[in-house]
Design a protein around this motif. Sequence first.
Motif, PDB file in Angstrom:
ATOM      1  N   ALA A  43       0.815  -1.215   0.000  1.00 34.08           N
ATOM      2  CA  ALA A  43       0.000   0.000   0.000  1.00 34.08           C
ATOM      3  C   ALA A  43       0.847   1.262   0.000  1.00 34.08           C
ATOM      4  CB  ALA A  43      -0.932  -0.007   1.211  1.00 34.08           C
ATOM      5  N   VAL A  44       2.093   1.142   0.418  1.00 32.42           N
ATOM      6  CA  VAL A  44       3.043   2.258   0.421  1.00 32.42           C
ATOM      7  C   VAL A  44       4.371   1.740  -0.133  1.00 32.42           C
ATOM      8  CG1 VAL A  44       1.973   3.472   2.362  1.00 32.42           C
ATOM      9  CG2 VAL A  44       3.725   1.770   2.808  1.00 32.42           C
ATOM     10  N   PRO A  45       5.256   2.628  -0.595  1.00 24.07           N
ATOM     11  CA  PRO A  45       6.537   2.156  -1.132  1.00 24.07           C
ATOM     12  C   PRO A  45       7.293   1.294  -0.121  1.00 24.07           C
ATOM     13  CG  PRO A  45       6.224   4.459  -1.663  1.00 24.07           C
ATOM     14  CD  PRO A  45       5.110   4.078  -0.721  1.00 24.07           C
ATOM     15  N   THR A  46       7.709   0.113  -0.566  1.00 23.84           N
ATOM     16  CA  THR A  46       8.383  -0.860   0.284  1.00 23.84           C
ATOM     17  C   THR A  46       9.623  -1.354  -0.438  1.00 23.84           C
ATOM     18  OG1 THR A  46       6.206  -1.542   1.116  1.00 23.84           O
ATOM     19  CG2 THR A  46       8.045  -3.031   1.541  1.00 23.84           C
ATOM     20  N   GLU A  47      10.698  -1.563   0.318  1.00 16.60           N
ATOM     21  CA  GLU A  47      11.945  -2.032  -0.295  1.00 16.60           C
ATOM     22  C   GLU A  47      11.953  -3.560  -0.361  1.00 16.60           C
ATOM     23  OE1 GLU A  47      16.655  -2.082   0.718  1.00 16.60           O
ATOM     24  OE2 GLU A  47      15.633  -0.139   0.914  1.00 16.60           O
ATOM     25  N   PHE A  48      12.354  -4.087  -1.506  1.00 14.04           N
ATOM     26  CA  PHE A  48      12.467  -5.521  -1.738  1.00 14.04           C
ATOM     27  C   PHE A  48      13.863  -5.838  -2.241  1.00 14.04           C
ATOM     28  CE2 PHE A  48       7.988  -4.576  -2.263  1.00 14.04           C
ATOM     29  CZ  PHE A  48       7.382  -5.577  -1.540  1.00 14.04           C
ATOM     30  N   THR A  49      14.336  -7.059  -1.954  1.00 10.66           N
ATOM     31  CA  THR A  49      15.581  -7.576  -2.530  1.00 10.66           C
ATOM     32  C   THR A  49      15.225  -8.891  -3.201  1.00 10.66           C
ATOM     33  OG1 THR A  49      16.906  -6.553  -0.797  1.00 10.66           O
ATOM     34  CG2 THR A  49      17.924  -8.333  -2.046  1.00 10.66           C
ATOM     35  N   GLN A  50      15.571  -9.012  -4.462  1.00 13.39           N
ATOM     36  CA  GLN A  50      15.229 -10.204  -5.229  1.00 13.39           C
ATOM     37  C   GLN A  50      16.479 -10.730  -5.917  1.00 13.39           C
ATOM     38  OE1 GLN A  50      11.704  -9.646  -7.573  1.00 13.39           O
ATOM     39  NE2 GLN A  50      12.185 -11.347  -8.927  1.00 13.39           N
ATOM     40  N   SER A  51      16.769 -12.016  -5.725  1.00 14.48           N
ATOM     41  CA  SER A  51      17.941 -12.653  -6.333  1.00 14.48           C
ATOM     42  C   SER A  51      17.541 -13.416  -7.586  1.00 14.48           C
ATOM     43  CB  SER A  51      18.582 -13.620  -5.340  1.00 14.48           C
ATOM     44  OG  SER A  51      19.012 -12.925  -4.198  1.00 14.48           O
ATOM     45  N   GLY A  52      18.519 -13.661  -8.444  1.00 15.96           N
ATOM     46  CA  GLY A  52      18.288 -14.453  -9.646  1.00 15.96           C
ATOM     47  C   GLY A  52      17.478 -13.725 -10.697  1.00 15.96           C
ATOM     48  N   VAL A  53      17.560 -12.425 -10.728  1.00 16.43           N
ATOM     49  CA  VAL A  53      16.760 -11.617 -11.649  1.00 16.43           C
ATOM     50  C   VAL A  53      17.480 -11.513 -12.994  1.00 16.43           C
ATOM     51  CG1 VAL A  53      15.769  -9.328 -12.045  1.00 16.43           C
ATOM     52  CG2 VAL A  53      15.830 -10.269  -9.737  1.00 16.43           C
ATOM     53  N   VAL A  54      16.709 -11.656 -14.059  1.00 19.06           N
ATOM     54  CA  VAL A  54      17.248 -11.443 -15.401  1.00 19.06           C
ATOM     55  C   VAL A  54      16.638 -10.177 -15.979  1.00 19.06           C
ATOM     56  CG1 VAL A  54      17.681 -13.880 -15.872  1.00 19.06           C
ATOM     57  CG2 VAL A  54      15.471 -12.901 -16.453  1.00 19.06           C
ATOM     58  N   ALA A  55      17.366  -9.565 -16.871  1.00 19.71           N
ATOM     59  CA  ALA A  55      16.864  -8.350 -17.527  1.00 19.71           C
ATOM     60  C   ALA A  55      15.994  -8.771 -18.704  1.00 19.71           C
ATOM     61  CB  ALA A  55      18.021  -7.485 -17.996  1.00 19.71           C
ATOM     62  N   GLY A  56      14.793  -8.226 -18.768  1.00 22.32           N
ATOM     63  CA  GLY A  56      13.903  -8.480 -19.892  1.00 22.32           C
ATOM     64  C   GLY A  56      14.095  -7.422 -20.964  1.00 22.32           C
ATOM     65  N   PRO A  57      13.367  -7.530 -22.066  1.00 27.60           N
ATOM     66  CA  PRO A  57      13.531  -6.559 -23.152  1.00 27.60           C
ATOM     67  C   PRO A  57      13.160  -5.130 -22.740  1.00 27.60           C
ATOM     68  CG  PRO A  57      11.754  -8.113 -23.636  1.00 27.60           C
ATOM     69  CD  PRO A  57      12.408  -8.564 -22.372  1.00 27.60           C
ATOM     70  N   SER A  58      12.267  -4.987 -21.753  1.00 33.59           N
ATOM     71  CA  SER A  58      11.867  -3.635 -21.350  1.00 33.59           C
ATOM     72  C   SER A  58      12.302  -3.309 -19.927  1.00 33.59           C
ATOM     73  CB  SER A  58      10.356  -3.488 -21.485  1.00 33.59           C
ATOM     74  OG  SER A  58       9.704  -4.434 -20.658  1.00 33.59           O
ATOM     75  N   GLY A  59      13.238  -4.077 -19.367  1.00 29.39           N
ATOM     76  CA  GLY A  59      13.727  -3.793 -18.021  1.00 29.39           C
ATOM     77  C   GLY A  59      13.820  -5.046 -17.186  1.00 29.39           C
ATOM     78  N   TRP A  60      13.981  -4.866 -15.879  1.00 30.89           N
ATOM     79  CA  TRP A  60      14.116  -5.992 -14.958  1.00 30.89           C
ATOM     80  C   TRP A  60      12.810  -6.744 -14.815  1.00 30.89           C
ATOM     81  CZ3 TRP A  60      18.949  -6.900 -13.993  1.00 30.89           C
ATOM     82  CH2 TRP A  60      19.862  -5.858 -13.953  1.00 30.89           C
ATOM     83  N   LEU A  61      12.889  -8.075 -14.702  1.00 31.92           N
ATOM     84  CA  LEU A  61      11.711  -8.906 -14.469  1.00 31.92           C
ATOM     85  C   LEU A  61      11.598  -9.130 -12.958  1.00 31.92           C
ATOM     86  CD1 LEU A  61      12.236 -11.457 -17.374  1.00 31.92           C
ATOM     87  CD2 LEU A  61      10.737  -9.462 -17.349  1.00 31.92           C
ATOM     88  N   LEU A  62      10.871  -8.228 -12.289  1.00 34.66           N
ATOM     89  CA  LEU A  62      10.778  -8.222 -10.836  1.00 34.66           C
ATOM     90  C   LEU A  62       9.429  -8.752 -10.363  1.00 34.66           C
ATOM     91  CD1 LEU A  62      12.430  -4.727 -10.342  1.00 34.66           C
ATOM     92  CD2 LEU A  62      13.486  -6.970  -9.985  1.00 34.66           C
TER      93      LEU A  62
END
Length: 197
Positions: A43-62
């Motif tokens: 509901a409000v901005p929250t910080e996340f950490t995600q491992s194993g992320v690949v970059a997609g054609p339009s940015g990060w796949l989060l």
Amino acid sequence: MTAEQVAIHAGLPLPVKEEDLPAVQEAIASAQRRAAAYLGRPAVPTEFTQSGVVAGPSGWLLGQDPVIEVISAVPEVDQVGGYPTGRYTVRYLAGLDPAADPAYAAALDEWVIGDAAASPLVRRIAQSAPGARIISKVNVEGQGVDYESTAPAGGPGSGAAGAPPTLDILQKWRQVAVFQRPGIGPHPARTGAAWWL
């Protein structure tokens, strides 16, 4: 939203007493958690950490959205060979942003403050305040007054004095969760499943 805003709506004396502050803050946090569960995202901005992320054609796949800001992206290295894996550990801010959307901020404040003020935690404090008697009903002809015991008259969204709004106040920003496997599914003719044009 602050403890003072909740106190005003709950009829608590200001400033909020030091011993009452944890209960009011927990009522606010509980209302925010319920709002996030209903919205299907923070509901409000929250910080996340995600491992194993690949970059997609339009940015990060989060995994969370909407993404407000990518804080850092650290390349991951294979533990054995020491070579780059092509994946990243990404720290980012995601969620709805009340600062960027005044209409959402107003609706979220209305819900959280109303729900927190109606919380049993806060109502017990209001009932125990010196001289506090919360009126729920007044009879003019019969000259009677009824005082509420633990909750506002009527349920959420009833329109009664002091009744909190329902979560439907946030409906416009609700995200309906839909799951779809990655990739393109097989054509129905290949699966033998019934299909219509």
